[in-house]
Design an enzyme around this catalytic site. Structure first.
Site: not given
Ligand code: BES
Ligand code: MN
Ligand code: ZN
Length: 491
Positions: A275, A349
């Protein structure tokens, strides 16, 4: 905070603060009427002159009112009488709670639930008010202890009412304990709250309640079970993952349990699909699904509800070391289905799918997973609604109703098969990402493939479980929705 009932006249309450509610265009509540009378019409006059404002969320403290035993009076506005709903009532109560929170008060006596609206029962209003005041009283102190000159949380409060409201108050107290547990866990930094910490939390809970049993699987146990999707996430971290299983037995053994599964990613760096710094800052909150199911579990155990409940926490850290899962790797989940991991940041997931497969051994009546799963959910619903996806209309309806009735609300999104093809992969049974369109839905499509023969629901709490910035932190949601759902089931 200790809360109890007191049925003596509010004007005689020996307390630091008496709390009443007022609306625009509604009648004065019994407590407000009594105060008005002994104080020579002060309340009506101040309403007339707008020194007391009735707007929703407005609060004012009044000192030294003649005829009152209380040191001060807090008057909380609840807006227009004809617009008053349980959700607006909750907001008014939270505003009153925050006003109390910011004052160095040690006790108060609350009468706001006397306000009538929408044919709600007094027990409903009392439960909502007590829970709201409890929640507003929360203060995080683990790594920032309270300073001498800042107000400490309130120690005790009483609510207007007699023994007929005892069970409503007990529910509120138990719900508040669950919310508090979830908020503390959510707010703790990831260098304290790691998978081992969550496991210790479960050990403490199991020690406290007779009807609770505990099992904890470590990475070797999971390897033996073939949980390679979970382990693909865990692999890149120095903190080893745990699958934590708390069992509450409140009904006969032959009664099928509800299973809650919580995403407990104690820190989500994204893994090798790292990230940005901006997006990583909040990722200690990525275990709020776990915090929510643990909190609801505590509420149910405290209330000794007559139902069976199993709570599974997938506790893991998503980090990018030399052994980490690579984008493009194909792994085999516990179910035997293969997954092309195209983005290691879609890790929730991966841990949840193996936990869902694992939960089948309990022959569950329903499986409900709770996760801060997608940023797309925050975009779609903001911080107000939890995203709900389910393969079962009755279950979805029950969850929505439970959320509405405790003002911890969810909103349903579709699980149409048309979305499933976004997960097609030339190299495995599925990809772990579905592209930009409908990110909440495709994440749910992925999970649904592991719950095909189950009554299953997914709650995406990425927006509702926490807020970033200001004095907001973890909200404790969806403890209210989950605990209310279990309470409704046990009836
Ligand atoms: N934990 C994150 C989702 C999230 C993002 C929660 C912002 C709270 C605030 C999750 O693991 C994630 O990173 N999801 C990605 C999925 C994508 C790579 C398909 C996302 O939402 O960007
Ligand atoms: Mn994630
Ligand atoms: Zn995550």
């Amino acid at each position: 905070m200790k809360m109890n009932l007191d049925n003596s006249p509010p004007i005689e309450a020996q307390t630091e603060c008496l709390v009443i509610g007022v609306t625009e265009g509604g009648p004065l509540s019994p407590a407000a009427t009594a105060i008005d009378k002994v104080s020579g019409g002060t309340i009506s006059r101040m309403l007339e002159s707008k020194d007391i404002q009735t707007g929703l969320g407005k609060t004012v403290f009044l000192h030294g009112l003649p005829g009152l035993a209380a040191t001060r009076l807090l008057v909380a506005g609840f807006g227009k009488q004809e617009k008053l709903t349980l959700a607006r009532f909750d907001r008014g109560c939270i505003a009153a709670g925050k006003a109390l929170r910011n004052h160095a008060l040690t006790s108060c006596h609350i009468c706001v639930h006397e306000l009538e609206f929408e044919h709600t029962e007094i027990s409903r209003r009392l439960k909502q008010a007590a829970l709201a005041i409890h929640r507003a009283n929360y203060l995080y102190t683990t790594t920032k202890p309270l300073k001498d000159d800042s107000p400490a949380p309130m120690q005790s409060a009483s609510l207007q009412g007699g023994t007929e409201l005892q069970s409503a108050l007990e529910q509120a107290n138990a719900f508040a304990a669950g919310f508090e547990k979830a908020k503390i866990l959510g707010d703790l930094p990831a260098n304290i709250c790691n998978p081992a910490y969550l496991a210790q939390e479960a050990i403490n809970i199991a020690a406290r309640y007779d009807q609770v049993e505990l099992e904890i699987l470590d990475e070797d146990d999971m390897a033996e079970l073939g949980m390679d999707a979970f382990l693909a996430v865990s692999r890149g971290s120095a903190n080893s993952g745990k699958l934590i299983i708390l069992k509450y037995s409140g009904a006969e053994d032959d009664q099928k349990p509800a299973v809650f599964i919580g995403k407990g990613v104690t820190f989500d760096s994204g893994g090798l699909s790292l990230k940005s710094g901006e997006n990583m800052m909040q990722m200690k909150y990525d275990m709020c699904g776990a915090a929510g199911v643990i909190g609801a579990f505590v509420t149910c155990a405290r209330l000794q509800i007559q139902a069976n409940l199993i709570c599974i926490v997938a506790a893991v850290e998503n980090m990018p070391d030399g052994d980490a899962c690579r984008p493009g790797d194909v792994i085999t989940s516990m179910s035997g289905k293969t997954i092309e991991v195209l983005n290691t940041d879609a890790e929730g997931r991966l841990v949840l799918c193996d936990a869902i497969t694992y939960s089948e051994r309990f022959d569950p009546d329903v499986i409900i997973d709770v996760a801060t799963l997608t940023g797309a959910c925050v975009v779609a619903l903001g911080h107000h609604a939890t995203g709900l996806i389910s393969n079962d209309d009755d279950l979805a309806q029950d969850l929505l109703a439970a959320g509405d009735s405790i003002v911890d609300r969810a909103w349903r999104l579709p699980l149409w098969e048309e979305y499933q093809s976004q997960l097609d992969s030339p190299f495995a049974d599925m990809k772990n990402i579905g592209g930009m369109p409908a990110g909440v839905v495709t994440a749910s499509c992925f999970l649904s493939r592991f719950a095909e023969d189950q009554r299953w629901a997914h709650l995406d709490v990425a927006g509702s479980a926490w807020k970033w910035g200001g004095d907001d932190g973890a909200s404790g949601r969806p403890v209210g929705l989950l605990a209310q759902y279990m309470l409704d089931r046990s009836k």
